[in-house]
Write a protein that holds these residues in place. Structure first.
Motif, mmCIF file in Angstrom:
data_model
loop_
_atom_site.group_PDB
_atom_site.id
_atom_site.type_symbol
_atom_site.label_atom_id
_atom_site.label_comp_id
_atom_site.label_asym_id
_atom_site.label_seq_id
_atom_site.Cartn_x
_atom_site.Cartn_y
_atom_site.Cartn_z
ATOM 1 N N ILE A 127 0.882 -1.146 0.063
ATOM 2 C CA ILE A 127 -0.209 -0.039 0.070
ATOM 3 C C ILE A 127 0.916 1.211 -0.174
ATOM 4 N N LEU A 128 0.511 2.230 -0.661
ATOM 5 C CA LEU A 128 1.222 3.598 -0.817
ATOM 6 C C LEU A 128 1.340 4.133 0.711
ATOM 7 N N THR A 129 2.622 4.538 1.046
ATOM 8 C CA THR A 129 2.510 5.262 2.091
ATOM 9 C C THR A 129 1.986 6.653 2.223
ATOM 10 N N TYR A 130 1.598 7.196 3.425
ATOM 11 C CA TYR A 130 1.103 8.642 3.364
ATOM 12 C C TYR A 130 2.164 9.637 2.541
ATOM 13 N N GLU A 131 3.292 9.337 3.010
ATOM 14 C CA GLU A 131 4.327 10.277 2.285
ATOM 15 C C GLU A 131 4.364 10.317 0.837
ATOM 16 N N GLU A 132 4.078 9.053 0.351
ATOM 17 C CA GLU A 132 4.033 8.827 -1.337
ATOM 18 C C GLU A 132 2.649 9.613 -1.643
ATOM 19 N N ILE A 133 1.565 9.219 -1.029
ATOM 20 C CA ILE A 133 0.357 9.848 -1.378
ATOM 21 C C ILE A 133 0.407 11.377 -1.719
ATOM 22 N N VAL A 134 0.927 11.915 -0.393
ATOM 23 C CA VAL A 134 1.143 13.531 -0.579
ATOM 24 C C VAL A 134 1.766 13.841 -1.736
ATOM 25 N N ARG A 135 3.064 13.107 -1.697
ATOM 26 C CA ARG A 135 3.946 13.515 -3.091
ATOM 27 C C ARG A 135 3.185 13.362 -4.443
ATOM 28 N N ILE A 189 -4.480 19.252 -10.948
ATOM 29 C CA ILE A 189 -5.637 18.520 -10.154
ATOM 30 C C ILE A 189 -5.682 19.497 -8.908
ATOM 31 N N SER A 190 -7.012 19.649 -8.663
ATOM 32 C CA SER A 190 -7.188 20.959 -7.672
ATOM 33 C C SER A 190 -8.114 20.025 -6.548
ATOM 34 N N ARG A 191 -8.801 19.146 -6.923
ATOM 35 C CA ARG A 191 -9.744 18.643 -5.915
ATOM 36 C C ARG A 191 -9.423 17.050 -5.524
ATOM 37 N N ILE A 192 -9.355 16.763 -4.155
ATOM 38 C CA ILE A 192 -8.916 15.348 -3.772
ATOM 39 C C ILE A 192 -10.296 14.904 -3.045
ATOM 40 N N LYS A 193 -10.569 13.603 -3.339
ATOM 41 C CA LYS A 193 -11.340 12.787 -2.451
ATOM 42 C C LYS A 193 -10.695 11.445 -1.957
ATOM 43 N N ILE A 194 -10.720 11.518 -0.719
ATOM 44 C CA ILE A 194 -10.063 10.476 -0.112
ATOM 45 C C ILE A 194 -11.053 9.131 0.229
ATOM 46 N N THR A 195 -10.873 8.110 -0.329
ATOM 47 C CA THR A 195 -11.982 7.008 -0.105
ATOM 48 C C THR A 195 -11.219 5.722 0.289
ATOM 49 N N GLY A 196 -11.866 4.577 -0.188
ATOM 50 C CA GLY A 196 -11.249 3.170 0.269
ATOM 51 C C GLY A 196 -11.787 2.066 -0.618
ATOM 52 N N CYS A 224 -5.467 8.691 9.222
ATOM 53 C CA CYS A 224 -6.555 9.329 8.036
ATOM 54 C C CYS A 224 -6.554 10.618 8.043
ATOM 55 N N THR A 225 -6.746 11.179 9.491
ATOM 56 C CA THR A 225 -7.199 12.778 9.511
ATOM 57 C C THR A 225 -5.699 13.636 9.225
ATOM 58 N N ASP A 226 -4.641 12.817 9.814
ATOM 59 C CA ASP A 226 -3.204 13.542 9.510
ATOM 60 C C ASP A 226 -3.075 13.568 8.037
ATOM 61 N N LEU A 227 -3.264 12.594 7.345
ATOM 62 C CA LEU A 227 -3.255 12.503 5.764
ATOM 63 C C LEU A 227 -4.174 13.756 5.417
ATOM 64 N N ILE A 228 -5.229 13.740 5.804
ATOM 65 C CA ILE A 228 -6.243 14.948 5.036
ATOM 66 C C ILE A 228 -5.473 16.204 5.665
ATOM 67 N N ARG A 229 -5.242 16.452 6.592
ATOM 68 C CA ARG A 229 -4.574 17.611 6.997
ATOM 69 C C ARG A 229 -3.345 18.103 6.026
ATOM 70 N N SER A 230 -2.631 16.985 5.637
ATOM 71 C CA SER A 230 -1.467 17.331 4.985
ATOM 72 C C SER A 230 -1.696 17.552 3.446
ATOM 73 N N ILE A 231 -2.766 16.965 3.131
ATOM 74 C CA ILE A 231 -3.257 17.108 1.784
ATOM 75 C C ILE A 231 -3.642 18.467 1.707
ATOM 76 N N LYS A 232 -4.555 19.124 2.518
ATOM 77 C CA LYS A 232 -5.131 20.185 2.597
ATOM 78 C C LYS A 232 -4.076 21.275 2.396
ATOM 79 N N ALA A 233 -2.810 21.031 3.045
ATOM 80 C CA ALA A 233 -1.813 21.962 2.900
ATOM 81 C C ALA A 233 -1.016 22.100 1.812
#
Ligand code: SAM
Ligand code: SF4
Length: 323
Positions: free
Chosen positions: A40-48, A58-65, A74-83
């Motif tokens: 599975i992709l790491t959060y660092e890879e997803i943010v990159r 790409i300006s809009r992201i939907k987090i899903t599963g 998961c919420t930390d990832l959302i925070r990182s992507i928001k930034a």
């Protein structure tokens, strides 16, 4: 950026896990295989990937599963992507079983919207269709999300002989809570049989018979292909996502990143670009892999193309792709 058919692609659905705390029968039947965490992709890879994709528009992201909230942090990832610079909107899709406990944090992060999946309002049916879920938990999450002021939508899959009799109850829920309820047509992906779904043409006809004052609502409600209807004086709306009976490929604006790092340009095909290899290279190499995948997005889905045997139809479970 634009794909080769001139469509603007600015929306990426990011599946962060194939795991889930439920077993919806059409999505992730009991006994299905899980991918090991090392794949599975790491959060660092997803943010990159989000950063590089944002440079391509790409300006809009939907987090899903799977279910995004079963993955720790998961919420930390959302925070990182928001930034991430250039990302204007981050939303999440969830079954709502554990969402209630994250609402305050999501509000603090400034999440732009939450979609909650709910196929029935009947507790026993809920437990049956989700393979063991408890409806009270999801209802509490919905109430909490609405109270928080975060834009909340309910997604409902109507199925013949199961929950079609709940159509009006769902519409009434939308009017009562003042939120959008969207009816999604069943797509023939993975474990699902599109034949069990209900055409949104039928859904709209029934709604119009019941509420003749229902009128099209041309206001933009989100990123998706949903067509909306509302009743004068009522806050909530009804959205119809009609992938089968109202093909909207001409206006498609999205790509999908699977939890294993495949960038899928279209839901209906099993093809895509493996970003794992590109992630080992420079940002420029990663960008080129993403650019090519977006550019070569197919013209249309193949769900209704039953004659062509060459089609690489998607057989993976929806939980592995992200819906
Ligand atoms: N677990 C989260 C949830 O249930 O919202 C996110 C993942 S789930 C795969 C995302 C959405 O896909 C859900 O609303 C689900 O109902 C929908 N879905 C799953 N299988 C589907 C199918 N075959 N056709 C249409 N929608 C489907
Ligand atoms: Fe899990 Fe969502 Fe699939 Fe249901 S639809 S099994 S909640 S991933």
């Amino acid at each position: 950026m634009k794909d080769r058919y001139g469509r603007t692609i600015d929306y990426m659905r990011v599946s962060i896990t194939d795991r889930c705390d439920l077993r919806c029968r059409y999505c992730m039947p009991e006994g299905c295989e899980k991918v090991s965490m090392s794949q599975i992709l790491t959060y660092e890879e997803i943010v990159r990937i989000c950063k590089v994709a944002s440079e391509l528009g790409i300006s809009r992201i939907k987090i899903t599963g799977g279910e995004p909230f079963v993955r720790l942090g998961c919420t930390d990832l959302i925070r990182s992507i928001k930034a991430v610079e250039g990302i204007e909107e981050v939303t999440v899709t969830t079954n709502g079983q554990t969402l209630e406990r994250y609402i305050d944090e999501l509000k603090d992060i400034g999440i732009d919207g939450i979609n909650i999946s709910l196929d029935t309002l009947d507790p026993e049916r809920y437990t049956y269709i989700t393979g063991g879920g408890e409806i009270e938990k999801t209802m509490k999450s919905i109430e909490s999300a609405v109270r928080s002021g975060i834009r909340t939508k309910i997604n409902c899959l109507l199925q013949k002989g199961f929950n079609e009799d709940e159509l009006f109850s769902f519409a009434e829920l939308a009017f009562r809570l003042g939120i959008d309820v969207r009816f999604i047509e069943m797509m023939p992906v993975g474990a699902a049989d599109a034949g069990t779904g209900i055409s949104n043409t039928v859904v709209l006809r029934k709604l119009m018979e019941k509420w003749p004052d229902l009128e099209p609502d041309r206001n933009v409600h989100g990123n998706g292909p949903a067509v909306y209807y509302k009743r004068p004086g009522k806050e909530g709306g009804i959205g119809l996502i009609s992938a089968i009976h109202g093909k909207f490929c001409e206006y498609c604006n999205r790509v999908r990143l699977t939890s294993q790092g495949q960038l899928k340009p279209c839901l209906s095909f099993d093809t895509g670009t493996d970003l794992i290899t590109a992630l080992k290279g420079t940002d420029d190499e990663l960008k080129e892999a993403i650019r090519k995948a977006i550019y070569e997005k197919p013209k249309a889905h193949s769900f209704t193309d039953t004659e062509n045997n060459d089609i690489h139809a998607e057989h993976r479970l929806m939980s592995q792709i992200g819906g």
